[in-house]
Design an enzyme around this catalytic site. Structure first.
Site: not given
Ligand code: NAP
Length: 491
Positions: A465-467, A471
């Protein structure tokens, strides 16, 4: 010098043809969970809980250590410290907020607010017991025989030996984590003796709320945890402002005419004796079970003489067939609320004949709420090497920078991720370690993966899952063995 843990003790009596089906001694996290579960399954249940005041006279309500003098007030204090850091960060984002950490009135309000929240939880627990028809008895329980529990009121109070120490002045002038959350105001310049969870968490939040804080470490920090991670935690604390006295052993505490506490200690590294004065001395040197008062010897419950804890089987059974023990009082059990809660619930279900499931104490994730939080699940690198051998494990690691640190210009030197795997085969993950923001939130989900037997390729196939910081766990690619720079660059 240890203080007694009283309220995460939950000892359970299973009775038949008696007043109750179950009597639980100890209304801590485990005891409450067990009793409520049993009542919901149709058992007639009573809980005895009684708070013996600390040596300083601190008392509290129903719910045990976690609610009153542990996890809950600790996390709220930690949150206050995090807010102080956030206020500093806010300036870099163009938001000028004065940081009130040194304002004693605001500190008093904060302490009061935490105490009020804990009281609301005490009340909530009582209401829940009533709703679930569990009989709550504010009595100190002990065993008369294997089917009879005696409850003592205040008038029958025994004077507890809360401090096991030969250090002169420690008991008279010291406080423990039983007291710190119930002070009327912040403790001022504080010496924290000890270097495990409780010591580092308390020292961290005290530093964060502007108290001059020193930690006295006689050997290593965070014994039992991955020592590389422990080093990152204490390095960060030092950069954050906590002072450390490494290799130092307290010898005496004297109260000066000014009211200050003068502590004398031996520095084992220089062989010298040193002194300094403090407003408060917090002893965080471990907790001992208060098993003696339970009358276990009368009924033949086996106790480990060295630790004072009850010898338990995989099903929480003791050496007496209708008596069970779980939570902190069980020999070899983790001293953690969630394990006590789960063990208590499962026991209640087994006793009610609803299940045969045993508590699985492996791969329990945990978090140390220090200023830079540390969470982990599974084996430390040292444990993995010890069990499998250096050649049979692979360690992937990364030094990463949380995005929120960039604009705030915060140092991220200690933000680190370590994935300990088997080297051969599918590279099953043995341990995950993380220092950084929201460590508990990050590790909770990954602990599920470990329980399901996650491998390195499962981790790497997981889309991040950015940012986020979490992650970064899915992106590890550098092994320690390669010797390559593990600093994460770019997105
Ligand atoms: P602990 O893990 O037993 O650690 C005791 C610490 O005190 C160690 O650093 C020990 O040093 C030191 N010590 C002992 N006797 C000493 C002495 N005479 N002089 C100087 N130092 C001394 O105790 P704890 O930190 O109170 O934690 C108790 C349990 O609570 C833990 O097992 C943990 O599971 C639980 N807990 C969990 C959380 C959480 O989940 N976030 C938070 C707090 C506590 P040595 O290493 O040299 O023996």
């Amino acid at each position: 010098f240890r203080h007694i843990t009283r309220h995460s003790i939950a000892l359970l009596l299973r009775t038949r043809k008696y007043d109750y089906d179950l009597v639980v001694i100890g209304g801590g996290s485990g005891g409450l969970a067990c009793s409520k579960e049993a009542a919901q399954l149709g058992q007639k249940v009573a809980v005895l809980d009684y708070v013996e005041p600390s040596a300083k006279g601190t008392k509290w309500g129903l719910g045990g250590t976690c609610v009153n003098v542990g996890c809950i007030p600790k996390k709220l204090m930690h949150q206050a410290a995090l807010l102080g850091t956030a206020v500093k960060d806010a300036r870099k984002y163009g938001c000028q907020i004065p940081c009130p950490t040194t304002n004693q009135n605001i500190r008093k309000q904060h302490w009061k607010a935490v105490q009020n929240h804990v009281r609301s939880l005490n009340w909530g627990h009582r209401v829940q017991l009533k709703d679930k028809k569990v009989k709550y008895l504010n009595l100190k329980g002990s065993l008369l025989d294997e089917h009879t529990v005696r409850g003592m009121t205040k008038s029958g109070k025994e004077v507890g030996c809360f401090f096991i120490t030969k250090i002169p002045g420690a008991m008279e002038h010291g406080i423990t984590s039983d007291d710190i959350f119930w002070l009327k105001e912040a403790p001022g310049k504080t010496l924290v003796v000890g270097a495990s969870y409780v010591a580092l968490e308390c020292a961290g939040f005290l530093t964060g709320i502007g108290q001059d804080t020193k930690v006295m470490v006689r050997s290593i920090a965070l014994r039992g945890f991955d020592q590389q991670m422990a080093g990152l935690v204490t390095d960060h604390m030092q950069a954050y402002g906590t002072r450390f006295a490494w290799g130092c052993v307290p010898q005496r505490v004297d109260k000066l005419p000014s009211g200050a506490l003068q502590v004398t200690w031996a520095d084992t590294r220089t062989g010298k004796e040193e002194t300094d004065s403090f407003d408060s001395v917090l002893w965080a040197v471990g907790r001992a079970p208060e098993a003696k008062a339970l009358g276990l010897d009368k009924v033949g419950v086996e106790v480990n003489r060295e630790t004072g804890k009850i010898v338990v089987g995989a099903d929480e059974s003791t050496s007496v067939s209708n008596i069970y023990a779980f939570g902190d009082i069980g020999e070899g059990r983790p001293e953690l609320t969630p394990t006590a809660v789960k063990a208590g619930r499962l026991l209640a279900r087994r006793l009610a004949g609803q299940s045969t499931q045993l508590m699985d104490y492996d791969n329990v994730a945990t978090t140390v709420f220090t200023p830079l939080e540390y969470s982990c699940v599974g084996l430390s690198e040292e444990e993995a090497v010890g069990r499998h051998g250096q050649d049979a494990i692979e360690v992937y690691h990364a030094f990463y920078k949380p995005l929120e640190f960039t604009v705030a210009e915060r140092d991220a030197s200690q933000c680190y991720i370590k994935v300990v795997c088997e080297r051969g085969g599918e590279q099953r993950i043995l341990g995950l370690h993380y220092t950084g923001p929201n460590a508990g939130e990050v590790m909770q989900g990954f602990s599920l993966a470990l329980r399901c037997g996650a491998t390195l390729s499962h981790l790497k196939e997981t889309v991040g899952i950015h940012p986020t910081c979490a992650e970064e766990l899915t992106k590890v690619s550098i092994t320690k063995r390669s010797g390559l720079d593990a600093t994460v660059t770019g997105c």
